[in-house]
Design an enzyme around this catalytic site. Structure first.
Site, PDB file in Angstrom:
ATOM      1  N   HIS A 116      -2.165   0.556   7.051  1.00 18.02           N
ATOM      2  CA  HIS A 116      -2.457   0.891   5.676  1.00 18.02           C
ATOM      3  C   HIS A 116      -2.003   2.316   5.399  1.00 18.02           C
ATOM      4  CE1 HIS A 116      -4.310   0.182   1.885  1.00 18.02           C
ATOM      5  NE2 HIS A 116      -5.235   1.140   2.020  1.00 18.02           N
ATOM      6  N   ASP A 132      -7.872   5.926  -2.548  1.00 21.36           N
ATOM      7  CA  ASP A 132      -7.020   4.807  -2.109  1.00 21.36           C
ATOM      8  C   ASP A 132      -6.506   4.092  -3.343  1.00 21.36           C
ATOM      9  OD1 ASP A 132      -5.704   2.768  -0.964  1.00 21.36           O
ATOM     10  OD2 ASP A 132      -7.353   2.090   0.315  1.00 21.36           O
ATOM     11  N   CYS A 176       0.801  -1.216   0.000  1.00 18.29           N
ATOM     12  CA  CYS A 176       0.000   0.000   0.000  1.00 18.29           C
ATOM     13  C   CYS A 176       0.838   1.271   0.000  1.00 18.29           C
ATOM     14  CB  CYS A 176      -0.963   0.001   1.170  1.00 18.29           C
ATOM     15  SG  CYS A 176      -0.157  -0.192   2.753  1.00 18.29           S
TER      16      CYS A 176
END
Lengths: 322, 658
Positions: B456, B472, B412
């Site tokens: 994250h 995202d 991520c």
């Protein structure tokens, strides 16, 4: 006033024996450690630290009950003693009863040694004048057991056991609980059997007992069944080994060897106690030689005889002489 | 002099109490402690000499060892106070003390030091296994005290342990009362040393590529959440942590404001129903309080405030498990008109990422609006060969260019960082948000558990009139990461330990076990470990105490204490009368006839008369009645050696009927 003290006494009877309990120095130390733990727990906002402190405090509180229970129910049913000679330790047999279901472990028995009071009141509480005698390892639940306490003999005559202090620290040693008993029991203390004067001979006793034929030590005349009080040295051990029956050897003798142990014969000794000691020595010696003897004291006379009962009678007279 | 048996048990218990400390204490502490313990043990078994009057040299040796330990302590810690140094000092002291135990006093002190060792263990861990181990140690230590006072060892060790355990159990009621009612004081009483709390892993205030992926190895709980009503959907669970603005090309950091400027919290406007939830945060030694995106209502009790990036910060670092209630909206807009720090969200380090900048420039010329550029970037991630992987390859050189144009494999933080660089290069204000995403519902207690592996990183872009909008980029590559959560993506080896990772069923079993264990831990944390001044007040209010202050607590404590004292003394000291077993059994026998409707034994009736009357009524049982009566008489009136067991047996099997 009298009524009040009577009431107080009655209240005491109803309440039963007084049982004291105080923390020992280790109990105080334990409390100090708990405080430390609490401080650490608060400072670090530590929940389990709090729990530990409270758990230990709670166990300490239980220790009071456990220590108390380890002794509170015990009763001194009575005590009996055996006579002894001055200088020896007097054995007192105390019968302790444990009516509870629990075994009581590790009790200390002490007896009061002197009536002296210390200037320090704490010393009276902690029992400095109680001399420890014995540790009773276990008093089984619902049983009565006798335990021997030895107390040094201090004077001739009747000596009472005095106050008995029963204490225990079991199971943790954090608390000391104790109680007092005053059993009605006195021991007879014979004079100390010392003296160097020779045993008076039968010729100079001034009295005669001719013609009386009695059993004696001189000539063996047969065996008779054992009776209480027969001297040990007269028991026919060999005969007993054959058939397990106790018999006493009988001797016939004339009382030619008999004599009287007289107070006046000890005139060379000035001190009353030394004279009594000398007489005591003579009584023991005569008995161990199997001689018949009498005793003359200024206030009483004991006829010539021998045997355990006679010896005891003489020794008692010596012990109680005043 | 304490007996050998009690000494051996003391050494054993102290070793057990010190054992957990050895994992973080310097090696010399463990070695010194163990050698002192061995010395004493060998003195017991092999009659080794001990320091004392006979062996003055050994006393000297002991002093030298103590002095050496002091020097080593200064070398390791620099002082004797503080948690680690204090514990080391305590362990060394216990070791030296055990060698020189000569009398009861020394033994008592060693025992009490052992109790204190237990508390130092709690300063490091208050978990259930440690608490259970410490309970065992307390029992052992208490049995040592009993053993010391049981001078002749009348009780067996088993009986001593049993007595200690019994006392511990009996101590629990009073302990509970003290625990609930003892007025709690908010610590610390004096300044806590620096090392008072163990360092925790977790999200840090900077991000570099490959850093967050280290966290997926950790199964540790980051925080737990209880929602009051309904929980938002899984893909909306973005737990906002530190917001990162500044970059030097490899590492991303928080915004450093000029010291004179006042921080400006964002302006939030919300629509729709808020979610109300309570977060129990594990200590992480940092300032941020994780919240579901931007909280609208938050507690002020520990100085919580919203920072300019919308993250919730506490005034002091979180060093203890902390609980707070929040209210958040998943639909909100943040700073829609302007943002004071917009320029900061556009800065890129000069001379870095040339290829990325070129690509962004290309897109900007093609696009009509910022939204177009965002779509292009997301499509780029989605359609070009980009892979979401837990084990990204190590990148050298310009990491963003390397990731975007060469490896294409990333976690991520790779996507968030490169997306931010792309957007900034294209002139769109963008920032990186780190935190956690998702979490697992524990079906046992209904708590949402967020673990370190749920860490994250995502981005926010600022668009005119819409404010900061969450984008995202990881979702463009791996929809599963957001929809299903992290645990579904993990390889089996990371989802469960060795044995359980062999098959899907075993993993299910493992997860079920873990859920149960976690629920127990959660309850333990919430009800026992969190019990402090605040929880005490609310708990006592719930119990019906009006205005619980320390005075009312002290009064209630005193009353409850007295009550417990009364009960314990009644239970322990009340003389319970146990009937004679022979009489009790005979009464059972007599009761059998009453059940058949016969007239019970008269008070004046002796056993023989009673037996005669019963035989008359039940002639079939003549032998049985006669036999039992004879047994009873012989047991009761005769000194004979009849067996009670036999008597009980015959009464038990005597079942008359008409």
């Amino acid at each position: 006033m009298n009524a009040i003290s009577q009431l107080y006494r009655r209240f005491n009877t109803l309440r039963g024996r007084r049982v004291f309990i105080l923390p020992t120095r280790f109990g105080v130390l334990y409390g100090g450690f708990l405080l430390l733990i609490l401080l650490a727990a608060i400072n670090y906002s530590n929940s389990l630290g709090h729990i530990l402190c409270f758990l230990l405090a709670s166990m300490g509180q239980l220790a009071i009950h456990y220590t108390y229970r380890n002794m509170a129910k015990i009763e001194l049913l009575g005590a009996y003693s055996e006579p002894c000679f001055l200088g020896q330790a007097i054995p007192f047999y105390c019968r302790f009863d444990n009516p509870s279901r629990h075994d009581c472990l590790h009790l200390h028995v002490a007896s009061k040694q002197s009536n002296e009071r210390s200037w320090n009141p704490f010393k009276n509480v902690t029992g400095f004048q109680y001399q420890p005698h014995q540790t009773v390892d276990v008093l089984t639940g619902q049983q009565t057991t006798a335990h021997c306490i030895t107390v040094p003999s201090t004077h001739r005559g009747q000596q009472t056991i005095g106050q008995i202090r029963l204490s225990t620290r079991f199971p943790f040693g954090l608390f000391d609980t104790w109680t007092y008993f005053t059993p009605a029991c006195a021991a007879l203390v014979y004079p100390n059997p010392i003296g160097h004067l020779p045993l008076p001979s039968s010729t100079n006793d001034g009295q005669s007992h001719h013609g009386i034929q009695r059993k004696g030590v001189d000539d063996f005349s047969g065996l008779q069944p054992y009776r209480d009080g027969d001297p040990m040295h007269a028991i026919a051990w060999k005969a007993m080994a054959r058939d397990d029956v106790l018999r006493t050897k009988q001797f016939s003798s004339s009382l030619s060897g008999q004599f009287v142990l007289s107070w006046h014969a000890t005139a060379s000794l000035t001190d009353t106690e030394s004279r009594l000691s000398q007489l005591c020595r003579w009584v023991l010696d005569s008995e161990s030689h199997g001689l018949a003897y009498g005793l003359v004291l200024p206030n009483m006379t004991i006829e010539v005889d021998r045997g355990n009962a006679h010896q005891q009678r003489c020794l008692t007279a010596l012990a109680l002489y005043d | 002099m304490p007996s050998d048996t009690s000494l051996i048990w003391l050494i054993l218990s102290l070793n057990l109490a010190a054992l957990p400390h050895f994992s973080y204490q310097p090696l010399w502490v463990a070695l010194l402690f163990l050698s002192m313990m061995s010395w004493r043990s060998l003195a017991i078994w092999q009659h080794w000499p001990l320091p004392g009057r006979q062996h003055r040299t050994l006393s000297l040796v002991q002093w030298v060892v103590a002095a050496g330990a002091g020097l080593l302590m200064l070398d390791s810690y620099g002082n004797f106070i503080g948690r680690d140094a204090g514990t080391a000092l305590l362990i060394v002291m216990v070791g030296l003390k055990v060698v020189e135990i000569r009398n009861h006093r020394d033994y008592y002190i060693s025992c009490f030091l052992g109790y204190f060792l237990v508390v130092t263990n709690f300063l490091y861990s208050q978990s259930i296994p440690i608490a259970a181990l410490m309970l065992v140690i307390i029992i052992l230590m208490t049995s040592c005290l009993i053993s010391l006072n049981d001078i002749k060892q009348v009780l067996s060790k088993m009986a001593q342990l049993k007595l200690a355990s019994k006392m511990l159990l009996q101590a629990i009621p009073l302990m509970l009362i003290l625990f609930v009612l003892f007025p709690r004081i908010a610590g610390p009483l004096w300044g806590l040393p620096q090392d008072a709390h163990t360092a925790q892993t977790g999200i840090s205030n900077s991000m570099s590529l490959g850093k967050i992926s280290e966290l997926i190895q950790s199964d540790a709980v980051a925080f737990r959440v209880k929602f009051d009503q309904t929980m938002p959907a899984g893909h909306e669970l973005y737990w906002r942590g530190p917001v990162l603005w500044n970059t030097d090309g490899t590492t991303w950091r928080e915004l450093t404001l000029p010291s004179h400027s006042e921080p400006r919290p964002p302006i939030i406007s919300t629509t729709g129903q808020p979610s109300i939830y309570t977060v129990t945060l594990e200590p992480h030694n940092e300032h941020w309080l994780f919240a579901l995106d931007v909280p609208t209502v938050f507690p002020t009790s520990f100085g919580a405030s919203l920072a300019y990036g919308g993250e919730l910060l506490s005034r002091k670092p979180i060093k203890q498990r902390t609980q707070y209630q929040l209210s958040s909206n998943t639909r909100f807009s943040m700073n829609p008109d302007t943002d004071h720090y917009l320029n900061e969200a556009l800065i890129l380090p000069k001379g870095f990422h040339p290829r990325t900048r070129a690509l962004a420039e290309e897109w900007r010329q093609k696009a009509k609006s910022p939204e177009d550029i965002i779509d292009m970037a997301l499509n780029h991630f989605n359609q070009q060969p980009f892979y979401y992987t837990l084990t990204p390859p190590a990148l050298t050189g310009d990491t963003i260019d390397g990731f975007l144009f060469e490896s294409g494999k990333g976690f991520c933080e790779h996507y968030a960082a490169s997306f931010t660089v792309l957007m900034r290069a294209a002139g769109i204000p963008t920032r990186v948000v780190t935190g956690y995403q998702g979490g697992e519902i524990n079906p046992v207690d209904g708590y949402l558990v967020v673990r370190q592996r749920d860490a994250h990183a995502w981005t926010e872009v600022w668009l005119q009139d819409r404010g900061w909008v969450r984008i995202d980029p990881t979702a463009a590559v791996s929809q599963d990461r957001i929809e299903l959560g992290m645990s579904e993506l993990l390889p089996n080896a990371l989802r469960a330990p060795l044995f359980f990772s062999q098959s899907e069923q075993l993993i299910d079993i493992w997860q079920q076990l873990r859920n149960n264990w976690d629920a127990v831990n959660n309850a333990w944390n919430r009800s026992i470990l969190a019990y402090g001044p605040e929880l005490q007040k609310s708990f006592l209010s719930k119990l019906g105490m009006i205005n619980p202050n320390w005075q009312s607590m002290a009064i209630t404590l005193f009353a409850a204490f007295s009550l417990i004292l009364l009960i314990t003394s009644a239970v322990l000291l009340y003389p319970r009368r146990e009937p004679d077993p022979v009489v009790a059994t005979y009464q059972q026998f007599c009761q059998r006839f009453v059940k058949l409707g016969l007239v019970a034994r008269y008070a004046h009736e002796g056993p023989i008369d009673f037996a005669r009357r019963m035989t008359h009524a039940l002639p079939h049982y003549q032998t049985d009645i006669g036999h039992i009566t004879a047994q009873y008489i012989s047991l009761r009136y005769d000194q004979s050696v009849s067996s009670i067991a036999e008597f009980k047996h015959s009464v038990k099997h005597f079942k008359p009927n008409k």
